[in-house]
Design a protein around this motif. Sequence first.
Motif, PDB file in Angstrom:
ATOM      1  N   THR A 192       0.830  -1.200   0.000  1.00 43.66           N
ATOM      2  CA  THR A 192       0.000   0.000   0.000  1.00 43.66           C
ATOM      3  C   THR A 192       0.869   1.255   0.000  1.00 43.66           C
ATOM      4  O   THR A 192       0.614   2.209  -0.748  1.00 43.66           O
ATOM      5  N   LEU A 193       1.893   1.274   0.846  1.00 43.74           N
ATOM      6  CA  LEU A 193       2.791   2.427   0.901  1.00 43.74           C
ATOM      7  C   LEU A 193       3.456   2.660  -0.451  1.00 43.74           C
ATOM      8  O   LEU A 193       3.546   3.796  -0.937  1.00 43.74           O
ATOM      9  N   LEU A 194       3.918   1.585  -1.071  1.00 41.05           N
ATOM     10  CA  LEU A 194       4.551   1.720  -2.384  1.00 41.05           C
ATOM     11  C   LEU A 194       3.553   2.205  -3.430  1.00 41.05           C
ATOM     12  O   LEU A 194       3.859   3.054  -4.265  1.00 41.05           O
ATOM     13  N   LEU A 196       1.037   4.057  -2.954  1.00 33.24           N
ATOM     14  CA  LEU A 196       0.725   5.461  -2.696  1.00 33.24           C
ATOM     15  C   LEU A 196       1.905   6.388  -2.953  1.00 33.24           C
ATOM     16  O   LEU A 196       1.817   7.590  -2.709  1.00 33.24           O
ATOM     17  N   GLY A 197       3.016   5.851  -3.437  1.00 28.63           N
ATOM     18  CA  GLY A 197       4.143   6.694  -3.815  1.00 28.63           C
ATOM     19  C   GLY A 197       5.221   6.842  -2.769  1.00 28.63           C
ATOM     20  O   GLY A 197       6.150   7.636  -2.947  1.00 28.63           O
ATOM     21  N   ALA A 198       5.141   6.097  -1.667  1.00 27.83           N
ATOM     22  CA  ALA A 198       6.199   6.158  -0.662  1.00 27.83           C
ATOM     23  C   ALA A 198       7.400   5.348  -1.125  1.00 27.83           C
ATOM     24  O   ALA A 198       7.279   4.444  -1.956  1.00 27.83           O
ATOM     25  N   ALA A 199       8.567   5.667  -0.570  1.00 24.87           N
ATOM     26  CA  ALA A 199       9.798   4.970  -0.930  1.00 24.87           C
ATOM     27  C   ALA A 199      10.447   4.416   0.334  1.00 24.87           C
ATOM     28  O   ALA A 199      10.390   5.036   1.395  1.00 24.87           O
ATOM     29  N   PRO A 200      11.093   3.229   0.236  1.00 24.84           N
ATOM     30  CA  PRO A 200      11.716   2.642   1.419  1.00 24.84           C
ATOM     31  C   PRO A 200      12.999   3.361   1.800  1.00 24.84           C
ATOM     32  O   PRO A 200      13.824   3.692   0.948  1.00 24.84           O
ATOM     33  N   LEU A 201      13.146   3.602   3.093  1.00 26.16           N
ATOM     34  CA  LEU A 201      14.389   4.162   3.637  1.00 26.16           C
ATOM     35  C   LEU A 201      15.231   3.058   4.254  1.00 26.16           C
ATOM     36  O   LEU A 201      16.415   2.899   3.941  1.00 26.16           O
ATOM     37  N   HIS A 202      14.624   2.304   5.154  1.00 25.22           N
ATOM     38  CA  HIS A 202      15.240   1.138   5.784  1.00 25.22           C
ATOM     39  C   HIS A 202      14.137   0.126   6.033  1.00 25.22           C
ATOM     40  O   HIS A 202      12.968   0.374   5.692  1.00 25.22           O
ATOM     41  N   GLY A 203      14.467  -0.996   6.634  1.00 22.76           N
ATOM     42  CA  GLY A 203      13.460  -2.002   6.902  1.00 22.76           C
ATOM     43  C   GLY A 203      12.313  -1.446   7.718  1.00 22.76           C
ATOM     44  O   GLY A 203      12.490  -1.005   8.848  1.00 22.76           O
ATOM     45  N   LEU A 205      10.639   1.286   7.250  1.00 18.76           N
ATOM     46  CA  LEU A 205      10.591   2.748   7.315  1.00 18.76           C
ATOM     47  C   LEU A 205      10.471   3.317   5.907  1.00 18.76           C
ATOM     48  O   LEU A 205      11.303   3.021   5.037  1.00 18.76           O
ATOM     49  N   TYR A 206       9.434   4.133   5.690  1.00 16.81           N
ATOM     50  CA  TYR A 206       9.146   4.676   4.358  1.00 16.81           C
ATOM     51  C   TYR A 206       8.967   6.183   4.425  1.00 16.81           C
ATOM     52  O   TYR A 206       8.539   6.734   5.449  1.00 16.81           O
ATOM     53  N   ALA A 207       9.263   6.856   3.303  1.00 14.43           N
ATOM     54  CA  ALA A 207       9.106   8.306   3.208  1.00 14.43           C
ATOM     55  C   ALA A 207       8.245   8.639   1.996  1.00 14.43           C
ATOM     56  O   ALA A 207       8.332   7.994   0.953  1.00 14.43           O
ATOM     57  N   ALA A 208       7.418   9.672   2.144  1.00 11.13           N
ATOM     58  CA  ALA A 208       6.578  10.153   1.049  1.00 11.13           C
ATOM     59  C   ALA A 208       6.628  11.672   1.020  1.00 11.13           C
ATOM     60  O   ALA A 208       6.858  12.314   2.044  1.00 11.13           O
ATOM     61  N   ALA A 209       6.397  12.224  -0.153  1.00 22.56           N
ATOM     62  CA  ALA A 209       6.382  13.679  -0.293  1.00 22.56           C
ATOM     63  C   ALA A 209       4.976  14.247  -0.142  1.00 22.56           C
ATOM     64  O   ALA A 209       4.812  15.456  -0.033  1.00 22.56           O
ATOM     65  N   HIS A 210       3.965  13.365  -0.148  1.00 16.96           N
ATOM     66  CA  HIS A 210       2.576  13.802  -0.042  1.00 16.96           C
ATOM     67  C   HIS A 210       1.978  13.372   1.295  1.00 16.96           C
ATOM     68  O   HIS A 210       2.400  12.358   1.879  1.00 16.96           O
ATOM     69  N   PRO A 211       0.969  14.075   1.797  1.00 16.49           N
ATOM     70  CA  PRO A 211       0.336  13.736   3.078  1.00 16.49           C
ATOM     71  C   PRO A 211      -0.627  12.556   2.946  1.00 16.49           C
ATOM     72  O   PRO A 211      -1.847  12.719   2.920  1.00 16.49           O
ATOM     73  N   ILE A 212      -0.065  11.351   2.875  1.00 20.06           N
ATOM     74  CA  ILE A 212      -0.868  10.151   2.659  1.00 20.06           C
ATOM     75  C   ILE A 212      -1.229   9.443   3.960  1.00 20.06           C
ATOM     76  O   ILE A 212      -1.787   8.342   3.931  1.00 20.06           O
ATOM     77  N   ALA A 213      -0.938  10.062   5.107  1.00 18.81           N
ATOM     78  CA  ALA A 213      -1.165   9.405   6.393  1.00 18.81           C
ATOM     79  C   ALA A 213      -2.604   8.898   6.572  1.00 18.81           C
ATOM     80  O   ALA A 213      -2.800   7.775   7.061  1.00 18.81           O
TER      81      ALA A 213
END
Length: 365
Positions: A192-194, A196-203, A205-213
Amino acid sequence: MKRRVTPPEAARTEAPGASTRPEPAGPAAPHASPETVTPAASPASTEAVASPEAVVSPEAVAPAEPAAPADDSAWNPVPTRTLVHALVRTDGTVDAGELYTVAGLLSMTDQQVRLCVKRLVAEGRFTHEGRGRKAVLRAVADPTGAIAPDAAHVGHAYRQDHGLAPWDGRWHLFAFAVPESSRAARDALRDTLLHLGAAPLHGGLYAAAHPIAPLVEAQARHLGVPGQVTYLTSTDLRIGDVTEPRELAAVLWPLDEIAARHDRLAGFARGCLDRLGTPDDAERAGSPTAPERLTLAVQLAAAFTYAMRPDPLLPPELLPEPWPGAGARRLFATAWTALTTGPAPDSGPPLPRLFALYEDLTAYA
């Protein structure tokens, strides 16, 4: 343009043996299940999350798509299954004669089409009446398949293209630790995170540029793991020595691949426009016939899906310059308008509902 480098150990500890990113989602029909719901939401539209039923289905991350060859003219982004869904009319039917005609123009064999129809009927997605080219298919579920556009996603893309959705400089981070006993939920949350455009940082842990919370939280509740997800918003993100936002984006997302998809969409849209000519050329020798125009429309819609679905729609502030996305979408809108404003047939069955879906989207352009 910088090549993407995956952060160390990114997502590798979440699911042993599982890929950290799914195959890029292409125009192939998703498979719904009782536990998941195909999304009507996008990274740009959090209002769509009103209940657990509105969450994103990880199964919307579609199977592998046709590889794109070096020669654009030989590229066919339309799988057989997608073609069937694309030809569903507004009354929910597919005319087999039209299906076989368009399939032939796409270099698909009759046997290929028959096998696909047989599978779709066996899956309960269509019923089948009649035989051969006189048969009629009736959609039971998922009438337009994954070729149907996500209006919120596409609308946000065009708003960004017009400078109406500037980035606020905030990164949105998501961390989760779901035990192995709930591996299915963990994998679904990751997908789901992927999606929605999020990217993996570490196991985990993901980062996104949009407010998808809100979308992520709704999915976590749907999966029964709301307490295993941590949310953080920050303007300060650093990966090693990389701190500049545009450089961070180049590290986190496969921008070269995404740009290449938009370049291919732009090339295909230009080819459509060249083929169509001007409205005054409609009666000229060699202008597309009605079945050929329909074939071009299906191909163009599939090419748009091919470019848009894996695109996280990063804000322009995070993208290299020049970036081909806005130009490709502009060309798509021009080509689609040219296709749909051509001479209409004097009689015959209604047009596929695909035309109405995409006609609404071109208004954003």
